[in-house]
Scaffold this active site. Structure first.
Site, PDB file in Angstrom:
ATOM      1  N   CYS A  66      22.020  -5.136  58.157  1.00  6.74           N
ATOM      2  CA  CYS A  66      23.243  -5.062  57.355  1.00  6.74           C
ATOM      3  C   CYS A  66      23.816  -6.457  57.107  1.00  6.74           C
ATOM      4  O   CYS A  66      24.438  -6.708  56.078  1.00  6.74           O
ATOM      5  CB  CYS A  66      24.289  -4.200  58.050  1.00  6.74           C
ATOM      6  SG  CYS A  66      23.645  -2.605  58.577  1.00  6.74           S
ATOM      7  N   ASP A  83      22.997  -0.210  50.015  1.00  6.34           N
ATOM      8  CA  ASP A  83      24.372  -0.693  50.030  1.00  6.34           C
ATOM      9  C   ASP A  83      24.506  -1.979  49.204  1.00  6.34           C
ATOM     10  O   ASP A  83      23.545  -2.725  49.043  1.00  6.34           O
ATOM     11  CB  ASP A  83      24.831  -0.955  51.463  1.00  6.34           C
ATOM     12  CG  ASP A  83      24.991   0.338  52.239  1.00  6.34           C
ATOM     13  OD1 ASP A  83      24.911   1.407  51.612  1.00  6.34           O
ATOM     14  OD2 ASP A  83      25.196   0.277  53.464  1.00  6.34           O
ATOM     15  N   CYS A 101      18.898   0.249  52.469  1.00  6.63           N
ATOM     16  CA  CYS A 101      19.822   1.382  52.479  1.00  6.63           C
ATOM     17  C   CYS A 101      20.511   1.593  51.138  1.00  6.63           C
ATOM     18  O   CYS A 101      21.177   2.604  50.943  1.00  6.63           O
ATOM     19  CB  CYS A 101      20.890   1.166  53.545  1.00  6.63           C
ATOM     20  SG  CYS A 101      21.807  -0.343  53.220  1.00  6.63           S
TER      21      CYS A 101
END
Ligand code: FES
Length: 148
Positions: A102, A35, A33
């Site tokens: 995540c 991040d 992603c």
């Protein structure tokens, strides 16, 4: 969808910020992603006495970063290296399957910060760097070149 603990650590994250003169700093990115998480560790006599983080990412990334800093505090370097992304997610009473990736940021940031600490203190050998960096074994050559 999210557990109460995830919501708590997302809305009220612990240990946000930087540590000046940190003994180890690790920054990692999530390839899925984009991040980013940066972790700072204070390490005294092989024990992590303080941890702070900055995360530019989704709510699950913030919550797992927050929990990861709580989990590493008071642990030895070796104990902290055993903390997996699953353990961080479990400490938060779980993450939805689509958000499990995540939690990789948290595990990798701990490893990267400890790797930095070891490198700065001449404690890194080839085997350590492989364990410490997990998926970044291409760095081993680079690290040993620096050491020489
Ligand atoms: Fe990027 Fe969660 S979506 S870390």
């Amino acid at each position: 969808m999210y557990s109460e603990k995830v919501m708590d650590h997302f809305t009220n994250p612990r240990n946000v910020g930087e540590i000046e003169n940190a003994d180890g700093v690790g920054q990692v990115g999530n390839p899925k992603c984009g991040d980013i998480m940066k972790m700072y560790l204070k390490i005294e006599n092989n024990v992590i006495t303080d941890a702070k983080f900055k995360t530019f990412g989704c709510g699950a990334a913030v919550a797992t970063s927050s929990m990861a800093t709580e989990l590493v505090k008071g642990k030895t370097v070796e104990e902290a290296l055993q903390i997996t992304n699953k353990a961080v997610a479990e400490a938060l009473d779980g993450l939805p399957p689509a958000k499990m990736h995540c939690s990789n940021l948290a595990e990798e940031a701990i490893n990267a910060a400890i790797e930095d600490y070891k490198r700065k203190n001449g404690l890194l050998d080839t085997e350590d760097s492989c364990n410490a960096c997990g998926r970044r074994c291409e760095d081993i050559h680079h690290i040993s070149e620096d050491d020489n």
